[in-house]
Design an enzyme around this catalytic site. Structure first.
Site, PDB file in Angstrom:
ATOM      1  N   THR A  56      80.769  14.398 -31.991  1.00 16.95           N
ATOM      2  CA  THR A  56      80.669  15.839 -31.729  1.00 16.95           C
ATOM      3  C   THR A  56      80.158  16.128 -30.325  1.00 16.95           C
ATOM      4  O   THR A  56      80.745  16.922 -29.586  1.00 16.95           O
ATOM      5  CB  THR A  56      79.724  16.486 -32.762  1.00 16.95           C
ATOM      6  OG1 THR A  56      80.242  16.265 -34.076  1.00 16.95           O
ATOM      7  CG2 THR A  56      79.614  17.983 -32.524  1.00 16.95           C
TER       8      THR A  56
ATOM      9  N   LYS B  49      66.823  11.273 -29.743  1.00 15.16           N
ATOM     10  CA  LYS B  49      65.386  11.518 -29.943  1.00 15.16           C
ATOM     11  C   LYS B  49      64.686  10.339 -30.602  1.00 15.16           C
ATOM     12  O   LYS B  49      63.505  10.092 -30.353  1.00 15.16           O
ATOM     13  CB  LYS B  49      65.163  12.782 -30.771  1.00 15.16           C
ATOM     14  CG  LYS B  49      65.911  12.806 -32.086  1.00 15.16           C
ATOM     15  CD  LYS B  49      65.832  14.147 -32.750  1.00 15.16           C
ATOM     16  CE  LYS B  49      66.750  14.227 -33.969  1.00 15.16           C
ATOM     17  NZ  LYS B  49      68.165  14.428 -33.606  1.00 15.16           N
TER      18      LYS B  49
ATOM     19  N   LYS C 182      60.084  14.817 -32.104  1.00 17.84           N
ATOM     20  CA  LYS C 182      60.200  15.724 -30.965  1.00 17.84           C
ATOM     21  C   LYS C 182      58.832  16.172 -30.462  1.00 17.84           C
ATOM     22  O   LYS C 182      58.619  16.289 -29.247  1.00 17.84           O
ATOM     23  CB  LYS C 182      61.055  16.932 -31.369  1.00 17.84           C
ATOM     24  CG  LYS C 182      62.508  16.562 -31.654  1.00 17.84           C
ATOM     25  CD  LYS C 182      63.278  17.708 -32.276  1.00 17.84           C
ATOM     26  CE  LYS C 182      64.710  17.302 -32.575  1.00 17.84           C
ATOM     27  NZ  LYS C 182      65.462  18.356 -33.303  1.00 17.84           N
TER      28      LYS C 182
END
Length: 409
Positions: free
Chosen positions: A11, A103, A203
């Protein structure tokens, strides 16, 4: 010409290719040269793709990319942890700049890869690893050079925010909301990382390490997810004229910090309360600049690709923090001293329910008590989180039979 090796054509990889093609002429004028994707690492040469890519550009062999001396920058958007980490490390060792949206890799190996990039005089940039298209990393690095960052706070996971929004708006139970989000493509088939807060914790670890200039480990961040929330909790929260969000919060003062990921009950008209569906909001407070807020799409093909290509342009224009350092300020984690007001709901058999009510009344820790059939919900006075853990442990309540949300009202 700047040649790029692209690892992954899913994607986000597809979004990168499309943006480069759509903005080709403008970007060439901006940076004075052409950006060319010369090689793309894929897993299956026979897979049908949404965009037309010449077969000569595709490879299943990473060595074809990392060994190509004409490739200047490697973009990693393949996902996963170990394989991606090995590729990123190898690329830096071979003298390539690296941009990633990963991440998991950044959270686990931030210091190592930052130091390696510095040693090789190359860039290791990861704007897209936090907040999708929101430009938070670069701004935080810049402000951390001029300010003591005192607080970092954010809705950092679009899936959990979508789930909670649907539960609040439509009085759905958790399973219904999760099934809907999976059908719409917001939640993975295995949504554990999103709903248990692990994605948010990664995060927050990245942001706090940058902002506080010290290594804040994932395991030093308290983490509680949303999977045990029930319709009765939503009803109780709405009766307070409130909503609920999964927030990552870290505060630093006098070389002491706490860092938590947890459901937080807030007024629905507050600025975090107004952030719905899959959008993210991140704020940080500097002692000079005050509070800065960053709002936008937290994921998706084009927002994430946009953040990645912003890093690429910074590399080409030599507009990145070459000397940015992760210092060691020897900060103390004080999570065990954190106090707050909490909403707690337990589902218990009648005899245990009665014992718990007697116990919390004797301890005088409640401001309000709500009971309904087997459910006991109460709002505490300001207490240590350890006191809540003691209640859960004392009555041996299983995870699926209780929900805790901190109040910020």
């Amino acid at each position: 010409m700047v040649n790029i090796g692209l690892l992954g054509l899913g994607t986000v990889g597809t979004g990168i290719v499309q943006i480069i093609e759509d903005r080709k002429n403008y970007l060439q004028k901006l940076i004075g040269t052409e950006i060319n994707i010369s090689k793309i690492l894929i897993r299956d040469m026979n897979k049908k793709r949404r965009i037309g890519i010449h077969e000569d550009k595709l490879t299943t062999d990473f060595s074809e990319i990392v060994g190509d001396q004409d490739i200047d920058i490697i973009i990693e958007v393949m996902g996963g942890l170990e394989e991606a980490y090995v590729y990123i490390r190898e690329a830096l060792n071979r003298g390539k700049h690296v941009v990633t949206a990963n991440k998991a890799v950044v959270a686990k190996h931030l210091e190592e890869l930052t130091f390696l990039a510095r040693e090789k005089n190359k860039a290791f940039l990861y704007e897209a690893s936090v907040g999708g298209g929101i430009p938070i990393i670069k701004q935080l690095k810049e402000q951390a050079n001029l300010n003591n960052i005192q607080e970092i706070k954010g809705i950092l996971n679009g899936t959990s925010n979508f789930l909670l929004t649907k539960m609040i708006e439509e009085d759905l139970d958790f399973k219904e909301a999760l099934k809907m989000s999976q059908k719409l493509g917001y939640a993975e088939a295995d949504p554990t990382d999103d709903i248990e807060g692990y994605d948010t914790r990664r995060k927050l670890r990245i942001l706090t390490t940058i902002g506080f200039k010290d290594r804040v480990k994932e395991e030093s961040i308290l983490c509680q997810g949303i999977s045990s929330i029930k319709t009765i909790d939503i009803q109780n929260i709405k009766s307070m004229d409130c909503t609920i969000k999964l927030l990552g919060t870290a505060t630093l003062k006098d070389n002491k910090y706490y860092a938590l990921v947890e459901p937080v009950i807030i007024k629905k008209n507050s600025y975090f309360g107004k952030v719905d569906y899959a959008t993210n909001l991140v704020s940080f407070v500097g002692n000079k600049v005050g509070e800065l807020r960053f709002y936008g799409e937290g994921a998706g093909s084009f927002p994430t690709a946009n953040a990645i290509l912003s890093d690429v342009i910074d590399i080409i224009l030599k507009n990145y923090h070459k000397n940015y350092s992760l210092e060691s300020n020897d900060l103390d984690n004080i999570n065990k001293l954190f106090q707050g007001r909490y909403y707690i709901r337990t589902t218990l058999e009648n005899d245990t329910k009665d014992k718990m009510i007697r116990y919390i009344n004797e301890k005088e820790i409640t401001d309000k008590l709500i009971t309904k059939e087997k459910d006991v919900a109460f709002i505490t006075k300001k207490i240590l989180k350890k006191e809540i853990e003691n209640i859960i442990s004392k009555f041996n309540i299983r995870t699926e039979n209780y929900f805790i949300g901190r109040l910020e009202v």
